[in-house]
Design a protein around this motif. Structure first.
Motif, PDB file in Angstrom:
ATOM      1  N   THR A 183      51.423  33.091  48.706  1.00  0.00           N
ATOM      2  CA  THR A 183      51.898  33.356  47.080  1.00  0.00           C
ATOM      3  C   THR A 183      51.368  34.795  45.906  1.00  0.00           C
ATOM      4  OG1 THR A 183      51.551  31.018  47.014  1.00  0.00           O
ATOM      5  CG2 THR A 183      51.501  32.002  45.187  1.00  0.00           C
ATOM      6  N   SER A 184      52.380  35.609  45.899  1.00  0.00           N
ATOM      7  CA  SER A 184      51.676  36.349  44.884  1.00  0.00           C
ATOM      8  C   SER A 184      51.469  35.920  43.541  1.00  0.00           C
ATOM      9  CB  SER A 184      53.639  36.968  44.454  1.00  0.00           C
ATOM     10  OG  SER A 184      54.013  35.985  43.971  1.00  0.00           O
ATOM     11  N   GLY A 185      50.395  37.574  43.478  1.00  0.00           N
ATOM     12  CA  GLY A 185      49.123  37.032  42.509  1.00  0.00           C
ATOM     13  C   GLY A 185      49.339  38.305  41.297  1.00  0.00           C
ATOM     14  N   PRO A 186      48.740  38.700  40.452  1.00  0.00           N
ATOM     15  CA  PRO A 186      48.760  40.268  39.678  1.00  0.00           C
ATOM     16  C   PRO A 186      48.157  41.100  41.020  1.00  0.00           C
ATOM     17  CG  PRO A 186      46.373  38.720  39.189  1.00  0.00           C
ATOM     18  CD  PRO A 186      47.770  37.715  40.120  1.00  0.00           C
ATOM     19  N   LEU A 187      48.704  42.609  40.546  1.00  0.00           N
ATOM     20  CA  LEU A 187      47.690  43.470  40.901  1.00  0.00           C
ATOM     21  C   LEU A 187      46.726  44.005  40.357  1.00  0.00           C
ATOM     22  CD1 LEU A 187      51.818  45.310  41.660  1.00  0.00           C
ATOM     23  CD2 LEU A 187      49.642  43.975  43.300  1.00  0.00           C
ATOM     24  N   SER A 188      46.199  44.608  40.673  1.00  0.00           N
ATOM     25  CA  SER A 188      44.123  45.325  40.322  1.00  0.00           C
ATOM     26  C   SER A 188      45.474  46.544  39.182  1.00  0.00           C
ATOM     27  CB  SER A 188      43.320  46.000  41.196  1.00  0.00           C
ATOM     28  OG  SER A 188      42.402  46.606  40.676  1.00  0.00           O
ATOM     29  N   GLY A 189      44.295  46.613  38.469  1.00  0.00           N
ATOM     30  CA  GLY A 189      45.177  47.845  37.833  1.00  0.00           C
ATOM     31  C   GLY A 189      44.929  48.760  38.190  1.00  0.00           C
TER      32      GLY A 189
END
Length: 208
Positions: A183-189
């Motif tokens: 499941t995709s999630g947020p990417l690290s800035g």
């Protein structure tokens, strides 16, 4: 089309080569690319989608766990990834003995350029199916004398050793995706700016 001695081909170009290169000409303006002579080439293959490999290439946090020798040869705490029009740049100060100069570039849509002292390599990431990719490497050096062949071989073989470590983790990642449980999630800035840039370019190209 040709740019600084490198040849580019597109079956159905959507923009000019210079537009596609974006800010890369400025990035490499002071590099004497035309003085390098082609010496070696290699094609290496792996069982993963080309986008998985590209995701891996444009971030650095996998380095400690995947590339222990490479990790020991750079100042990893100073590793930086930045995204620019047309390309992603990764830099890290090298320690003594590393064949790389400390700058690695990935360019949209599927090629890389890495700098050595007195040379460089370029690669083309070529998908052959959704589950398999060939990567075609070409190596270039300013000094092609027989007396320096050992130094050139160190750069060539060192490059291929590092990327083969990437292939193993990419194949594992591909199998995990294929299992359907991801499941995709947020990417690290901080750590995934390159990944974000690449994925946004892919989505735009697909009209998503």
């Amino acid at each position: 089309s040709e740019w600084r001695g490198l040849l580019f081909a597109a079956l159905d170009p959507k923009e000019s080569l210079l537009d596609q290169l974006g800010s890369l000409p400025d990035e490499l303006a002071d590099e004497p690319l035309e003085t390098y002579a082609a010496t070696d080439q290699a094609t290496v293959s792996f069982t993963a989608n080309w986008k998985i490999y590209t995701d891996n290439f444009v971030e650095g946090y996998h380095i400690p766990g995947t590339h222990p020798s490479f990790y020991a040869a750079i100042d990893f705490e100073a590793f930086q990834t930045t995204a620019h029009p047309g390309y992603v740049r990764m830099t890290a100060p090298p320690k003594d003995g590393l064949f790389y100069r400390g700058k690695w570039l990935w360019m949209w849509p599927n090629w890389t350029l890495s700098l050595f002292d007195g040379g460089m390599n370029v690669s083309r990431i070529n998908p052959t199916s959704p589950h398999h990719t060939d990567q075609h490497y070409h190596f270039f050096f300013a000094d092609i004398a027989a007396e320096t062949s050992e130094s050139r071989a160190k750069s060539v073989q060192g490059t291929l050793a590092v990327v083969r470590e990437d292939y193993a983790i990419c194949a594992d990642t591909h199998r995990n995706y294929a299992a359907g449980a991801y499941t995709s999630g947020p990417l690290s800035g901080r750590h995934e700016r390159g990944v974000q840039y690449f994925q946004e370019r892919v989505a735009a190209a697909l009209g998503l």
